[in-house]
Motif scaffolding. Structure first.
Motif, short mmCIF file in Angstrom:
data_model
loop_
_atom_site.label_atom_id
_atom_site.label_comp_id
_atom_site.label_asym_id
_atom_site.label_seq_id
_atom_site.Cartn_x
_atom_site.Cartn_y
_atom_site.Cartn_z
N UNK A 221 44.07 60.27 17.10
CA UNK A 221 44.51 60.92 18.33
C UNK A 221 43.51 62.01 18.72
N UNK A 222 42.95 62.68 17.72
CA UNK A 222 41.94 63.70 17.98
C UNK A 222 40.69 63.08 18.60
N UNK A 223 40.28 61.93 18.08
CA UNK A 223 39.11 61.23 18.62
C UNK A 223 39.36 60.83 20.07
N UNK A 224 40.56 60.31 20.36
CA UNK A 224 40.89 59.90 21.72
C UNK A 224 40.88 61.09 22.68
N UNK A 225 41.48 62.19 22.27
CA UNK A 225 41.50 63.39 23.11
C UNK A 225 40.08 63.92 23.35
N UNK A 226 39.25 63.85 22.30
CA UNK A 226 37.87 64.29 22.43
C UNK A 226 37.13 63.43 23.44
N UNK A 227 37.38 62.11 23.44
CA UNK A 227 36.75 61.22 24.40
C UNK A 227 37.16 61.56 25.83
N UNK A 228 38.45 61.85 26.01
CA UNK A 228 38.95 62.19 27.35
C UNK A 228 38.29 63.47 27.87
N UNK A 229 38.26 64.49 27.01
CA UNK A 229 37.65 65.77 27.40
C UNK A 229 36.15 65.59 27.67
N UNK A 230 35.49 64.81 26.83
CA UNK A 230 34.04 64.61 26.95
C UNK A 230 33.70 63.86 28.25
N UNK A 231 34.48 62.83 28.59
CA UNK A 231 34.24 62.08 29.82
C UNK A 231 34.45 62.97 31.05
N UNK A 232 35.52 63.75 31.01
CA UNK A 232 35.81 64.64 32.13
C UNK A 232 34.70 65.68 32.30
N UNK A 233 34.25 66.21 31.18
CA UNK A 233 33.18 67.20 31.21
C UNK A 233 31.87 66.59 31.72
N UNK A 234 31.57 65.35 31.30
CA UNK A 234 30.35 64.67 31.74
C UNK A 234 30.39 64.39 33.24
N UNK A 235 31.56 63.98 33.75
CA UNK A 235 31.69 63.72 35.19
C UNK A 235 31.49 64.98 36.00
N UNK A 236 32.06 66.09 35.52
CA UNK A 236 31.90 67.35 36.24
C UNK A 236 30.45 67.80 36.26
N UNK A 237 29.75 67.62 35.14
CA UNK A 237 28.33 67.98 35.10
C UNK A 237 27.51 67.10 36.03
N UNK A 238 27.88 65.80 36.09
CA UNK A 238 27.15 64.87 36.96
C UNK A 238 27.36 65.24 38.43
N UNK A 239 28.60 65.60 38.77
CA UNK A 239 28.90 66.01 40.15
C UNK A 239 28.13 67.27 40.52
N UNK A 240 28.10 68.23 39.59
CA UNK A 240 27.38 69.49 39.85
C UNK A 240 25.88 69.26 40.01
N UNK A 241 25.34 68.30 39.23
CA UNK A 241 23.90 68.02 39.31
C UNK A 241 23.53 67.31 40.61
N UNK A 242 24.52 66.58 41.18
CA UNK A 242 24.24 65.83 42.41
C UNK A 242 24.44 66.64 43.67
N UNK A 243 24.96 67.87 43.50
CA UNK A 243 25.16 68.72 44.68
C UNK A 243 23.83 69.25 45.19
N UNK A 244 23.50 69.00 46.45
CA UNK A 244 22.25 69.47 47.05
C UNK A 244 22.57 70.62 48.00
N UNK A 245 21.95 71.76 47.82
CA UNK A 245 22.22 72.90 48.70
C UNK A 245 21.91 72.55 50.16
N UNK A 246 22.79 72.97 51.07
CA UNK A 246 22.59 72.72 52.50
C UNK A 246 21.52 73.66 53.04
N UNK A 247 20.59 73.11 53.84
CA UNK A 247 19.55 73.91 54.45
C UNK A 247 20.09 74.57 55.73
N UNK A 248 19.71 75.81 55.93
CA UNK A 248 20.15 76.52 57.13
C UNK A 248 19.39 76.00 58.34
N UNK A 249 20.11 75.77 59.42
CA UNK A 249 19.46 75.30 60.66
C UNK A 249 19.18 76.50 61.55
N UNK A 250 18.00 76.51 62.14
CA UNK A 250 17.62 77.64 62.99
C UNK A 250 18.15 77.44 64.40
#
Length: 250
Positions: A221-250
């Protein structure tokens, strides 16, 4: 340098405050438990069907304090955990505060579950086995001190072992371990759990299986919970890495 000294003094003062609150809470629960210690005592020996002996007048008081102390420790655990959270709270992000705070009731619940499993499942098996060894050969006398130490030695280790799932989740969430590590450590973990089962149960196959199977289930059960937490953490990191800052328009 002066700012660092002030920060250190502040942290030490904060730590002192949290320790004082925890100690005072323990003392309150200790005296509260002592008021009801005879009721707790009667409940713990309700199925023993025999009188417990004491070796002196002072031993009665020490037994009552032993029972009250264990009860107070169990009741103080969530307060101590909360005070620890308050101490580290300033150094955590808003998200980390929510995550760590959510673990406190879980740790307390699993600790009580482990104690209950030890008392209601393991303790009767071990006691009945030991009594069967002396049947027709020895007159068995129980001293209250050894009897309650016997119960504590059986239940407390299981209370700690039942914390494994939440510990695995917490360590995974902060990046200390991952599911791959737990999977690789499965053999050594099973070996250690088998040793624990052999130590706290009678030397018969059925008793050891009745304890060992839940321990194995806890680990998986510990291994399963660790997998769930790890997948969720990996997805959040992937989303954060894919965020591109918006450029200001003049």
């Amino acid at each position: 340098m002066k700012n660092q000294e002030l920060t250190l003094v502040y942290h030490l003062g904060e730590l002192r405050k949290r320790l004082i609150i925890t100690i005072l809470t323990f003392i309150v629960f200790l005296f509260g438990s002592f008021i009801f210690v005879q009721d707790i005592y009667e409940w713990l020996i309700r199925d023993l069907h025999r009188e417990l002996a004491v070796l002196g007048p002072t031993e009665i008081l020490s037994i009552y304090f032993m029972i009250s102390g264990v009860s107070a420790v169990a009741l103080t655990i969530p307060i101590a955990a909360y005070q620890t959270w308050l101490f580290v709270k300033p150094g955590l992000t808003k998200k980390e505060r929510k995550i760590t705070l959510a673990y406190i009731p879980g740790f307390f619940t699993l600790f009580l579950t482990g104690l209950s499993f030890g008392y209601f499942v393991v303790y009767p098996m071990v006691l009945n086995f030991l009594l069967s060894l002396s049947k027709g050969q020895f007159e068995t006398l129980f001293t209250a001190e050894k009897y309650f130490k016997f119960i504590i030695n059986l239940t407390l280790p299981l209370g700690l072992v039942f914390e494994i799932p939440l510990i695995a989740m917490f360590l995974t969430s902060i990046g200390v371990i991952n599911p791959k590590f737990l999977s690789k450590a499965r053999r050594i973990s099973y070996f250690l759990l088998t040793i624990l089962s052999a130590v706290i149960t009678p030397p018969d196959f059925m008793s050891q299986i009745l304890v060992l199977v839940p321990l194995f289930v806890l680990y998986e059960f510990s291994v399963t919970l660790s997998k769930i937490v790890y997948r969720k953490k990996s997805k959040e990191q992937q989303v954060n890495n894919n965020i591109i800052p918006m450029k200001k328009t003049s």
